[in-house]
Design an enzyme around this catalytic site. Structure first.
Site, PDB file in Angstrom:
ATOM      1  N   LYS A 309     -14.260  27.713 133.948  1.00  0.00           N
ATOM      2  CA  LYS A 309     -13.439  27.471 135.158  1.00  0.00           C
ATOM      3  C   LYS A 309     -11.887  27.219 134.546  1.00  0.00           C
ATOM      4  O   LYS A 309     -11.793  26.060 133.693  1.00  0.00           O
ATOM      5  CB  LYS A 309     -13.829  26.425 135.871  1.00  0.00           C
ATOM      6  CG  LYS A 309     -15.132  26.860 136.739  1.00  0.00           C
ATOM      7  CD  LYS A 309     -15.596  25.845 137.677  1.00  0.00           C
ATOM      8  CE  LYS A 309     -17.045  26.101 138.380  1.00  0.00           C
ATOM      9  NZ  LYS A 309     -16.709  27.351 139.287  1.00  0.00           N
ATOM     10  N   ARG A 386     -26.527  31.015 142.241  1.00  0.00           N
ATOM     11  CA  ARG A 386     -27.263  32.013 143.081  1.00  0.00           C
ATOM     12  C   ARG A 386     -28.461  32.467 141.975  1.00  0.00           C
ATOM     13  O   ARG A 386     -29.593  32.821 142.357  1.00  0.00           O
ATOM     14  CB  ARG A 386     -26.507  33.591 143.286  1.00  0.00           C
ATOM     15  CG  ARG A 386     -26.130  34.160 142.123  1.00  0.00           C
ATOM     16  CD  ARG A 386     -24.848  35.226 142.469  1.00  0.00           C
ATOM     17  NE  ARG A 386     -23.762  34.433 142.890  1.00  0.00           N
ATOM     18  CZ  ARG A 386     -22.513  35.104 143.466  1.00  0.00           C
ATOM     19  NH1 ARG A 386     -22.833  36.477 143.434  1.00  0.00           N
ATOM     20  NH2 ARG A 386     -21.906  34.484 143.872  1.00  0.00           N
TER      21      ARG A 386
END
Length: 529
Positions: A309, A386
């Site tokens: 990130k 996920r």
């Protein structure tokens, strides 16, 4: 957060302080506001309530009586402060020789609160009045009790009580000095009274404790709240409410035996070992008519992995909140352990781990295999949530449940689309959507249904595996994320995905919100007999 995290000092020698929980008694009473005795009386008023007659006296009966009792001081002060009852306006008077020491007016705007969200907001405003006065006892009255319909008053009372508790609460576990909450008793006047209201107030107390627990979990830094510590917090729920809860904690070896390759791939880079957490609620008496599962994303820290990130938008410094879904799950579990609803079995499931960077970590381009045998090409290591949820959803289906809801801070796309206050929901089941929408009306938490557009699945197809973990194009990222999760849910199970990336965190307050707890509790209660 309780003793588990406090037992051992973490990286940086940080140990959270043990803070006593808020203990506030709420009561709905039938009394004239002017006759109440205590520290602070706050009256919630609309713009119409503060209208004055030509002689400068209030037309509203409650305000007129109070103004007369104080020889016109109330009308004089409201005029000087230009108080017109607009939403957010506030005026407080200090009194002497009266049954209460302070009198406050809280502006409601054009009408009395008629939604749970508005009532929670009123409770928070009331909490600020009580806090500023350092009150030990306080009362909240409606200038026009008829402004709230009778059938809504019990839920309004509960929402105000929740708003008050959450407005008073401040996370002081990591401060060297902390402020003290003085408020011990709150009376509600004009919101109805009797067994139904009392029951709702008791329910609000249980739910608020779950919300605070969820807030504490999200607020805890990643150097304190590791996957092992999170598993310890969940186990404490089971031991505290052992009459209805059991806990199963799976370590890495056991997860490997269950072929949870998708989840373990995310965990592989971290020095902190993963923990797969399963709490099972069974109702008193054992009679079960419906089986539910609530699954939460449990990334106690998310660096993004090799797709690290970067940039202000990614907010890597806030990635302790990436376990906000698990916080909602365990906050709901704590509340339900106190409520003990009959007729429903609930499985609370979290695949907890960190997404870090190391030589043992998952790389872009790797192919991982989930526990249902499906293969996933990892084209972005920052779409890790996920991957953990995939194995958690497969595990949940194996519990024989009828319905599953997963909550996750899954995509920045949802935060961009719906902003900081609204969660996105996606489900192929209209029936489940109606249930959760009704639950959110009671909780006051805002949800918005997004389409589960099947044609978008084309962008998730891999040339070498069953699927990619992110779409080939960035558009529709909330939808493709949900379509990915759908691949791991049995077709006979009703399922909903809730993306809480927006409302999990209050940037204004720089702290967690506890979002999701209230709605999940209400949803379970609606499925209870």
């Amino acid at each position: 957060m309780a003793q588990t995290a406090a037992a051992v000092a973490a990286l940086g020698l940080t140990k959270p302080n043990v803070v006593d929980p808020l203990q506030i008694i709420f009561a709905a009473i039938d009394i004239e506001p002017s006759d109440w005795e205590g520290d602070v009386l706050a009256v919630a008023v609309t713009e119409k309530d503060v209208c004055r007659s030509p002689g400068s006296s209030f037309e509203n009966a409650v305000l007129k009586r109070l103004d007369s009792q104080f020889d016109g001081l109330l009308s004089e002060a409201s005029a000087e402060e230009d108080f017109s009852g607009k939403a957010g306006q506030l005026v407080v008077l200090r009194l002497q020789g009266q049954g209460f020491k302070r009198l406050g007016l809280i502006g409601l705007g054009r009408s009395a609160p008629f939604t749970a969200a508005a009532c929670r907001g009123l409770g928070e405003s009331f909490a600020s009045v009580a806090t500023s006065a350092r009150a030990g006892s306080a009362a909240l009255a409606l200038a026009s009790p008829g402004g709230i319909h009778g059938e809504f008053k019990p839920n309004a009372s509960a929402a105000i009580a929740s708003g008050t508790v959450l407005g008073l609460y401040e996370d002081n576990r990591y401060r060297s000095e902390s402020s003290k909450v003085h408020l011990k008793r709150v009376d509600l006047i004009g919101f109805g009274y009797g067994p139904e209201v009392d029951s709702k107030l008791e329910l609000a107390s249980h739910v608020s404790s779950g919300v605070i627990f969820g807030k504490d979990l999200v607020n805890s830094p990643a150097n304190v709240l590791t996957p092992v510590v999170l598993a310890g917090e969940a186990s404490k729920i089971a031991s505290t409410y052992s009459d209805v809860f059991t806990a199963t904690i799976l370590d890495e070896e056991r997860c490997r035996e269950l072929k949870m390759g998708s989840y373990l791939a995310v965990a592989a880079a971290s020095a902190n070992p993963p923990r797969f957490i399963h709490l099972c609620y069974k109702p008193p008496g054992g009679n079960v008519k419906r089986k539910l599962a609530i699954v939460g994303k449990g990334l106690t820290f998310d660096s993004g992995g090799y797709n690290i990130k970067v940039g202000a938008v990614c907010s890597i410094e806030l990635m302790k909140w990436d376990m906000g879904g698990s916080a909602a799950v365990f906050g709901a579990a704590k509340a339900l352990g106190q409520i003990k609803p009959p007729g429903v079995q609930v499985h609370f499931i979290v695949a907890a781990c960190e997404n870090m960077i190391s030589g043992t970590g998952m790389r872009p381009g790797d192919i991982v295999t989930a526990s249902n045998g499906k293969t996933i090409e990892v084209d972005n290591t920052d779409a890790e949530g996920r991957l953990t949820l995939a194995d958690a959803l497969v595990y949940a289906c194996k519990q024989g449940v009828d319905k599953i809801i997963d909550l996750a801070t899954l995509t920045g796309f949802c935060r961009v689309a719906l902003g900081p206050s609204i969660a996105g929901i996606l489900t192929p089941s209209d029936e489940l959507h109606e249930e959760v929408a009704a639950a959110s009306e009671v909780s006051g938490e805002k949800l918005w249904r997004l389409p589960l557009e099947e044609s978008y699945w084309e962008t998730m197809k891999s040339g070498v595996a069953d699927m990619l973990n992110t779409g080939a194009i960035p558009q529709g990222g909330v939808i493709t994320a949900a379509l990915f999760l759908k691949q791991f849910v049995h077709e006979k199970v009703q399922w909903m995905h809730i993306d809480i990336a927006g409302p999990v965190w209050s940037h204004k307050n720089r702290s967690a919100t506890g979002f999701g707890v209230s709605t999940m509790v209400e949803w379970v209660l609606r499925n209870s007999s």
